[in-house]
Design a protein around this motif. Structure first.
Motif, PDB file in Angstrom:
ATOM      1  N   GLN A  39       4.227  13.444  -2.231  1.00 60.44           N
ATOM      2  CA  GLN A  39       5.000  12.493  -1.424  1.00 60.44           C
ATOM      3  C   GLN A  39       4.139  11.266  -1.164  1.00 60.44           C
ATOM      4  OE1 GLN A  39       8.083  12.280   0.008  1.00 60.44           O
ATOM      5  NE2 GLN A  39       7.426  10.420   1.102  1.00 60.44           N
ATOM      6  N   CYS A  40       4.777  10.101  -1.142  1.00 57.76           N
ATOM      7  CA  CYS A  40       4.049   8.899  -0.713  1.00 57.76           C
ATOM      8  C   CYS A  40       3.740   9.081   0.769  1.00 57.76           C
ATOM      9  CB  CYS A  40       4.874   7.644  -0.926  1.00 57.76           C
ATOM     10  SG  CYS A  40       4.029   6.174  -0.311  1.00 57.76           S
ATOM     11  N   ALA A  41       2.472   8.892   1.123  1.00 60.50           N
ATOM     12  CA  ALA A  41       2.063   9.207   2.494  1.00 60.50           C
ATOM     13  C   ALA A  41       1.653   7.965   3.275  1.00 60.50           C
ATOM     14  CB  ALA A  41       0.921  10.218   2.461  1.00 60.50           C
ATOM     15  N   GLU A  42       2.100   6.796   2.811  1.00 58.91           N
ATOM     16  CA  GLU A  42       1.816   5.577   3.576  1.00 58.91           C
ATOM     17  C   GLU A  42       3.117   4.788   3.599  1.00 58.91           C
ATOM     18  OE1 GLU A  42      -1.373   4.531   4.890  1.00 58.91           O
ATOM     19  OE2 GLU A  42       0.042   3.208   5.920  1.00 58.91           O
ATOM     20  N   TYR A  43       3.604   4.464   4.804  1.00 55.27           N
ATOM     21  CA  TYR A  43       4.889   3.791   4.897  1.00 55.27           C
ATOM     22  C   TYR A  43       4.887   2.522   4.051  1.00 55.27           C
ATOM     23  CZ  TYR A  43       9.040   1.527   6.508  1.00 55.27           C
ATOM     24  OH  TYR A  43      10.259   0.900   6.513  1.00 55.27           O
ATOM     25  N   CYS A  44       5.858   2.407   3.128  1.00 55.13           N
ATOM     26  CA  CYS A  44       5.823   1.296   2.162  1.00 55.13           C
ATOM     27  C   CYS A  44       7.155   0.563   2.113  1.00 55.13           C
ATOM     28  CB  CYS A  44       5.438   1.841   0.793  1.00 55.13           C
ATOM     29  SG  CYS A  44       6.510   3.161   0.218  1.00 55.13           S
ATOM     30  N   GLY A  45       7.973   0.708   3.165  1.00 54.18           N
ATOM     31  CA  GLY A  45       9.249   0.010   3.193  1.00 54.18           C
ATOM     32  C   GLY A  45      10.409   0.996   3.211  1.00 54.18           C
ATOM     33  N   ALA A  51      12.773   2.724   1.481  1.00 54.03           N
ATOM     34  CA  ALA A  51      13.022   4.034   0.870  1.00 54.03           C
ATOM     35  C   ALA A  51      11.763   4.880   0.762  1.00 54.03           C
ATOM     36  CB  ALA A  51      13.671   3.850  -0.497  1.00 54.03           C
ATOM     37  N   HIS A  52      10.766   4.571   1.582  1.00 53.62           N
ATOM     38  CA  HIS A  52       9.484   5.296   1.522  1.00 53.62           C
ATOM     39  C   HIS A  52       9.644   6.815   1.550  1.00 53.62           C
ATOM     40  CE1 HIS A  52       5.666   6.928   2.909  1.00 53.62           C
ATOM     41  NE2 HIS A  52       6.263   7.302   4.011  1.00 53.62           N
ATOM     42  N   ALA A  53      10.527   7.296   2.441  1.00 57.80           N
ATOM     43  CA  ALA A  53      10.680   8.755   2.583  1.00 57.80           C
ATOM     44  C   ALA A  53      11.235   9.376   1.307  1.00 57.80           C
ATOM     45  CB  ALA A  53      11.583   9.084   3.765  1.00 57.80           C
ATOM     46  N   LEU A  54      11.878   8.546   0.457  1.00 60.09           N
ATOM     47  CA  LEU A  54      12.462   9.064  -0.784  1.00 60.09           C
ATOM     48  C   LEU A  54      11.568   8.750  -1.975  1.00 60.09           C
ATOM     49  CD1 LEU A  54      16.136   8.069  -0.024  1.00 60.09           C
ATOM     50  CD2 LEU A  54      15.160  10.357  -0.029  1.00 60.09           C
ATOM     51  N   MET A  55      10.282   8.629  -1.723  1.00 57.00           N
ATOM     52  CA  MET A  55       9.329   8.359  -2.806  1.00 57.00           C
ATOM     53  C   MET A  55       8.453   9.604  -2.978  1.00 57.00           C
ATOM     54  SD  MET A  55       6.838   5.093  -3.157  1.00 57.00           S
ATOM     55  CE  MET A  55       5.523   5.063  -4.370  1.00 57.00           C
ATOM     56  N   SER A  56       8.999  10.571  -3.698  1.00 56.60           N
ATOM     57  CA  SER A  56       8.287  11.830  -3.909  1.00 56.60           C
ATOM     58  C   SER A  56       8.069  12.024  -5.407  1.00 56.60           C
ATOM     59  CB  SER A  56       9.099  12.998  -3.349  1.00 56.60           C
ATOM     60  OG  SER A  56       9.480  12.739  -2.018  1.00 56.60           O
ATOM     61  N   ILE A  94       0.833  -1.198   0.000  1.00 58.04           N
ATOM     62  CA  ILE A  94       0.000   0.000   0.000  1.00 58.04           C
ATOM     63  C   ILE A  94       0.875   1.258   0.000  1.00 58.04           C
ATOM     64  CG2 ILE A  94      -1.776   1.294   1.253  1.00 58.04           C
ATOM     65  CD1 ILE A  94      -2.781  -1.303   2.410  1.00 58.04           C
ATOM     66  N   HIS A  95       0.584   2.144  -0.931  1.00 55.47           N
ATOM     67  CA  HIS A  95       1.209   3.467  -0.961  1.00 55.47           C
ATOM     68  C   HIS A  95       0.085   4.490  -0.822  1.00 55.47           C
ATOM     69  CE1 HIS A  95       4.971   1.765  -2.678  1.00 55.47           C
ATOM     70  NE2 HIS A  95       4.157   0.979  -3.354  1.00 55.47           N
ATOM     71  N   SER A  96       0.448   5.758  -0.727  1.00 57.10           N
ATOM     72  CA  SER A  96      -0.591   6.777  -0.690  1.00 57.10           C
ATOM     73  C   SER A  96      -0.141   7.991  -1.476  1.00 57.10           C
ATOM     74  CB  SER A  96      -0.903   7.149   0.758  1.00 57.10           C
ATOM     75  OG  SER A  96      -1.961   8.079   0.786  1.00 57.10           O
TER      76      SER A  96
HETATM   77 CU   LIG Z   1       5.506   5.014   0.832  1.00 53.23          CU
END
Ligand SMILES: [Cu+2]
Ligand code: HEC
Length: 326
Positions: free
Chosen positions: A197-203, A205-210, A162-164
């Motif tokens: 920004q991806c707003a659902e923790y997805c593993g 590198a989540h914070a670097l998913m913009s 799940i991503h957001s």
């Molecule tokens: Cu994410």
């Protein structure tokens, strides 16, 4: 307040305020949906602050106020109206206001003329698939360009977890759930660049998913579509050969060449995007080199294997080829 404590409070306040600015700010939205979200935020902040102040005042009066105030506060009706009726009314009004807000996109939903874009969340980047007016589709990545004044229906799915999808300047968050399509409708009022920004923790590198969303006037948007759907520009033949020889084409597509991989982002026009690797890096030749040399450090655990065997000359060659894919 002691000096260290007040310094800490000051530092937190400065960081909090600095965080309110820039292309990813939740306070800078001008689109219809985000304006409503901001309005609700202010209603909640100001209303909550006033209520908190009144409650604190009542507590202070009950503890150390004059005897007549204490007596007044002890009255049953204060509990009945202030403690039960007031919260029930306020929360009920907020609930209905929230319902109105959730329906805010309704008028956009039925828009026949909407531009359709599918966005697939992948660990840790965004696959973007445009459908043109003629019904053809083409792929790009990590960036959306949208026409000002036209509804955009963004069909959100996920390839893995799940991503957001969240672009505060345009709308609230909407989850991307495997096996399900959630559609988000947005509309830009003015040209401009926003960041999401991806707003659902997805593993890892989540914070670097913009990603970036650029709103363009309709005619510039149509020009961009024409360019973006066309095959890659031919450039640096030696770099292109190397790209194939070391196997980049197994995961990446460069339309118009034999690179037809679908595991990683489409690179047909990668150099014309605002960033690399889902906004982890700027987009220039130096950044391509950095990505190829140490992408596992820049974006730990990302799904592209290391290419440690490449020499500096080969990296420069590949970077120059990629930099020419405008
Ligand atoms: Cu994410
Ligand atoms: C096993 C599959 C795989 C191979 C082989 C591979 N890549 Fe990638 N590549 C990926 C994935 C997955 C990403 C997305 C990483 C991320 O952002 O999380 C990526 C990202 C990139 C990006 C950033 C794209 C963007 O949209 O900003 C570039 C540039 C790139 N790769 C170039 C290369 C080059 C050049 C080679 C060959 C030397 C190569 N890749 C080989 C899977 C691969």
């Amino acid at each position: 307040m002691s000096a260290p404590v007040s310094k800490a409070v000051f530092a937190v306040a400065v960081f909090a305020l600095v965080g309110c600015e820039g292309p990813q700010s939740a306070f800078s939205g001008t689109a219809p949906e985000s304006s409503r979200v901001i309005f609700l935020t202010w209603v909640m902040i100001i209303g909550g602050t006033i209520i908190l102040a009144v409650v604190c005042g009542a507590i202070a009066a009950a503890i150390s106020g004059p005897a007549s105030w204490k007596r007044a506060l002890r009255n049953e009706r204060v509990i009945l109206y202030g403690g039960i009726a007031f919260p029930v009314i306020v929360l009920t009004l907020l609930l209905f206001y929230g319902f109105v807000l959730l329906r805010a996109g309704d008028s956009l939903v039925s828009d026949e003329n909407a531009l359709r874009v599918a966005v697939v969340g992948e660990q840790w980047w965004w696959r973007v698939i445009y459908e043109t007016r003629g019904g053809e589709t083409f792929e790009t990545a990590n960036e959306l360009r949208i026409p000002v004044g036209r509804t955009v229906a963004i069909e959100l799915t996920s390839a893995d977890v799940i991503h957001s999808f969240w672009v505060p300047a345009y709308a609230g968050k909407l989850d991307m759930i495997p096996g399900r399509t959630n559609t988000l409708h947005i509309k830009a009022k003015h040209p401009g660049l926003a960041r999401g920004q991806c707003a659902e923790y997805c593993g890892g590198a989540h914070a670097l998913m913009s990603f970036f969303v650029e709103a363009l006037p309709e005619d510039e948007f149509e020009q961009w579509i024409e360019k973006e759907k066309s095959p890659a520009l031919r450039n640096n033949e030696a770099g292109a050969r190397l790209f194939h020889a070391v196997g980049c084409g197994g995961c990446h597509t460069v339309r118009g060449t034999s690179a037809k991989g679908v595991i990683g982002p489409d690179l047909t026009h990668v150099a014309s995007r605002h960033s690399l690797a889902a906004a982890a890096l700027d987009n220039d030749e130096a950044a391509f080199q950095r990505w190829l040399r140490m992408h596992q450090k820049i974006k730990p655990d990302n799904r592209m294997p290391g290419f440690d065997f490449l020499s500096d000359e080969e990296i420069a060659e590949l970077a120059s080829y990629l930099g020419g894919l405008e």
